[in-house]
Design an enzyme around this catalytic site. Structure first.
Site, PDB file in Angstrom:
ATOM      1  N   ARG A   1       0.960  -1.308  -0.218  1.00  0.00           N
ATOM      2  CA  ARG A   1      -0.419   0.502   0.218  1.00  0.00           C
ATOM      3  C   ARG A   1       0.841   1.425   0.384  1.00  0.00           C
ATOM      4  O   ARG A   1       2.071   1.354   1.038  1.00  0.00           O
ATOM      5  CB  ARG A   1      -0.644   0.146   1.338  1.00  0.00           C
TER       6      ARG A   1
ATOM      7  N   HIS B   1      -0.534  -0.258  -9.783  1.00  0.00           N
ATOM      8  CA  HIS B   1      -1.569  -1.184  -8.742  1.00  0.00           C
ATOM      9  C   HIS B   1      -1.500  -2.188  -9.721  1.00  0.00           C
ATOM     10  O   HIS B   1      -3.204  -2.079 -10.053  1.00  0.00           O
ATOM     11  CB  HIS B   1      -2.427   0.001  -7.910  1.00  0.00           C
TER      12      HIS B   1
HETATM   13  P1  NDP Z   1      -2.014 -10.651   5.112  1.00  0.00           P
HETATM   14  O1  NDP Z   1      -2.829  -9.871   6.572  1.00  0.00           O
HETATM   15  O2  NDP Z   1      -1.640 -11.995   4.527  1.00  0.00           O
HETATM   16  O3  NDP Z   1      -0.517 -10.042   5.712  1.00  0.00           O
HETATM   17  C1  NDP Z   1       0.194  -9.360   5.915  1.00  0.00           C
HETATM   18  C2  NDP Z   1       1.772  -9.652   6.884  1.00  0.00           C
HETATM   19  O4  NDP Z   1       1.749  -8.387   7.609  1.00  0.00           O
HETATM   20  C3  NDP Z   1       1.686 -10.296   7.586  1.00  0.00           C
HETATM   21  O5  NDP Z   1       2.947 -11.278   7.978  1.00  0.00           O
HETATM   22  C4  NDP Z   1       1.801  -9.882   9.229  1.00  0.00           C
HETATM   23  O6  NDP Z   1       2.443 -10.516  10.480  1.00  0.00           O
HETATM   24  C5  NDP Z   1       2.029  -8.453   8.344  1.00  0.00           C
HETATM   25  N1  NDP Z   1       2.243  -7.144   9.731  1.00  0.00           N
HETATM   26  C6  NDP Z   1       1.134  -6.626  10.194  1.00  0.00           C
HETATM   27  N2  NDP Z   1       1.259  -5.900  10.804  1.00  0.00           N
HETATM   28  C7  NDP Z   1       3.128  -6.258  11.280  1.00  0.00           C
HETATM   29  C8  NDP Z   1       3.128  -5.370  11.706  1.00  0.00           C
HETATM   30  N3  NDP Z   1       3.206  -4.165  13.273  1.00  0.00           N
HETATM   31  N4  NDP Z   1       4.547  -5.639  12.017  1.00  0.00           N
HETATM   32  C9  NDP Z   1       5.464  -6.452  10.829  1.00  0.00           C
HETATM   33  N5  NDP Z   1       4.409  -7.381  10.556  1.00  0.00           N
HETATM   34  C10 NDP Z   1       3.296  -7.114  10.235  1.00  0.00           C
HETATM   35  O7  NDP Z   1      -1.769 -10.058   4.200  1.00  0.00           O
HETATM   36  P2  NDP Z   1      -1.342 -10.475   1.790  1.00  0.00           P
HETATM   37  O8  NDP Z   1      -0.036 -11.208   2.027  1.00  0.00           O
HETATM   38  O9  NDP Z   1      -2.429 -11.438   1.422  1.00  0.00           O
HETATM   39  O10 NDP Z   1      -1.224  -8.802   1.516  1.00  0.00           O
HETATM   40  C11 NDP Z   1      -0.432  -8.316   1.161  1.00  0.00           C
HETATM   41  C12 NDP Z   1      -0.121  -6.982   1.292  1.00  0.00           C
HETATM   42  O11 NDP Z   1      -0.346  -6.822  -0.094  1.00  0.00           O
HETATM   43  C13 NDP Z   1      -1.147  -6.029   1.424  1.00  0.00           C
HETATM   44  O12 NDP Z   1      -1.001  -4.743   2.140  1.00  0.00           O
HETATM   45  C14 NDP Z   1      -2.469  -5.935   0.909  1.00  0.00           C
HETATM   46  O13 NDP Z   1      -2.941  -4.864   0.388  1.00  0.00           O
HETATM   47  C15 NDP Z   1      -1.529  -5.267  -0.683  1.00  0.00           C
HETATM   48  N6  NDP Z   1      -2.115  -6.217  -2.451  1.00  0.00           N
HETATM   49  C16 NDP Z   1      -1.513  -5.584  -2.701  1.00  0.00           C
HETATM   50  C17 NDP Z   1      -1.960  -5.553  -4.613  1.00  0.00           C
HETATM   51  C18 NDP Z   1      -1.459  -4.993  -5.484  1.00  0.00           C
HETATM   52  O14 NDP Z   1      -1.723  -5.360  -6.731  1.00  0.00           O
HETATM   53  N7  NDP Z   1      -0.458  -4.036  -5.239  1.00  0.00           N
HETATM   54  C19 NDP Z   1      -3.054  -7.058  -4.911  1.00  0.00           C
HETATM   55  C20 NDP Z   1      -2.984  -8.004  -3.317  1.00  0.00           C
HETATM   56  C21 NDP Z   1      -2.793  -7.329  -2.131  1.00  0.00           C
HETATM   57  P3  NDP Z   1       2.159 -11.964  10.721  1.00  0.00           P
HETATM   58  O15 NDP Z   1       2.001 -12.538   9.703  1.00  0.00           O
HETATM   59  O16 NDP Z   1       3.017 -12.395  12.297  1.00  0.00           O
HETATM   60  O17 NDP Z   1       0.598 -11.018  11.010  1.00  0.00           O
END
Ligand code: NDP
Length: 254
Positions: A169, A217
């Site tokens: 994001r 995007h």
């Molecule tokens: P998930 O919710 O599956 O994973 C999110 C990850 O972020 C987890 O590993 C989580 O840790 C980690 N995280 C959250 N908070 C923290 C923190 N404070 N410190 C460290 N790590 C943290 O997300 P997705 O894999 O489904 O998506 C990832 C990103 O990709 C999202 O932002 C989504 O919006 C974006 N996206 C972009 C697209 C594009 O076209 N550019 C398409 C699809 C998604 P933990 O594992 O420990 O919970």
């Protein structure tokens, strides 16, 4: 909406829903998880990590100058790549990079164990993770804790000449700090798929910056029919009292 039974997000990111102060957090929320989306993201990560690893931006600049000059090429194992976020998309990406032979590390909120990948967890291990990441990729969820996480202070912890890929994001990044680090040469290149404002305004410096690659995007490639199928599945599960899949943790906000 006192009768609301569930919230079905048509995207993988749900940060927009948590920006609503009236969001009812007791109502179950489901996000999209799609094989096709995951594959698209992995392709984007591999494409741009390889592009940075193999000096493509520098070679393209040299071509414009008709300059035949070899650049020192480390092997994949000598190139530490760091993925912020080890969720659905981060985990698939580290695996693909490890298969290509890269020295991959991942950072997440909670501790993970992934074969062939060095893992870091929590704020206490963030600096060590950054310090070893010559190519940094952001695949974090966007929450209040991760908003602006890529800023002057954190970028300064990356090795000099590091490159950055953001496909999570736009608000993970303090855009002025990123531009300053590119201008100063501390970062060699940034590949950006997401921005604070989308579409990226014509006046943005990212468009014309020689060390920046902009994509609109489109890193993930979602399939509308598959999204509808997943939503129908959620409604059927809800109506028959079965467990919902791909639940969002409304306490953590992702
Ligand atoms: P998930 O919710 O599956 O994973 C999110 C990850 O972020 C987890 O590993 C989580 O840790 C980690 N995280 C959250 N908070 C923290 C923190 N404070 N410190 C460290 N790590 C943290 O997300 P997705 O894999 O489904 O998506 C990832 C990103 O990709 C999202 O932002 C989504 O919006 C974006 N996206 C972009 C697209 C594009 O076209 N550019 C398409 C699809 C998604 P933990 O594992 O420990 O919970």
């Amino acid at each position: 909406m006192p009768n609301l039974k569930a919230i079905l997000s048509p995207g993988a990111g749900v940060d927009h829903l948590f920006r609503d102060p009236a969001l009812p957090r007791h109502v179950p929320m489901v996000k999209v998880v799609q094989e096709r989306m995951t594959r698209g993201i992995v392709q984007y990560v591999v494409l741009h990590v390889l592009r940075h690893h193999r000096h493509m931006p520098a070679y393209q600049a040299q071509q414009r100058e008709r300059l035949w000059q070899e650049l020192k090429q480390p092997g994949a194992w000598d190139r530490p790549v760091g993925i912020m976020g080890l969720g659905t998309l981060g985990r698939a990406s580290v695996k693909a990079l490890a298969d290509l032979g890269f020295r991959v590390a991942g950072w997440s909120r909670t501790r993970k164990r992934i074969k062939g990948v060095e893992t870091f967890a929590g704020a206490g291990e963030f600096a060590a993770f950054l310090g070893r990441s010559e190519i940094l990729v952001c695949l974090l969820a966007l929450t209040p804790e991760t908003t602006g996480i890529v800023n002057a202070r954190t970028i300064a912890k990356l090795p000099a000449g590091a490159s950055f890929v953001n496909l999570a994001r736009g608000r993970h990044v303090v855009e002025a700090d990123l531009l300053a680090a590119l201008d100063a040469g501390h970062l060699s290149h940034a590949t950006l798929d997401v921005f604070h404002q989308e579409p990226l305004p014509p006046a943005s410096r990212f468009w014309s910056h020689p060390q920046v690659t902009v994509t609109p995007h489109r890193a993930g490639n979602s399939d509308r029919l598959a999204i509808i199928d997943q939503m129908l599945d959620a409604v059927e599960r809800l109506e028959s009292g079965r467990t919902l899949r791909h639940r969002v943790n409304t306490r953590h906000g992702y």
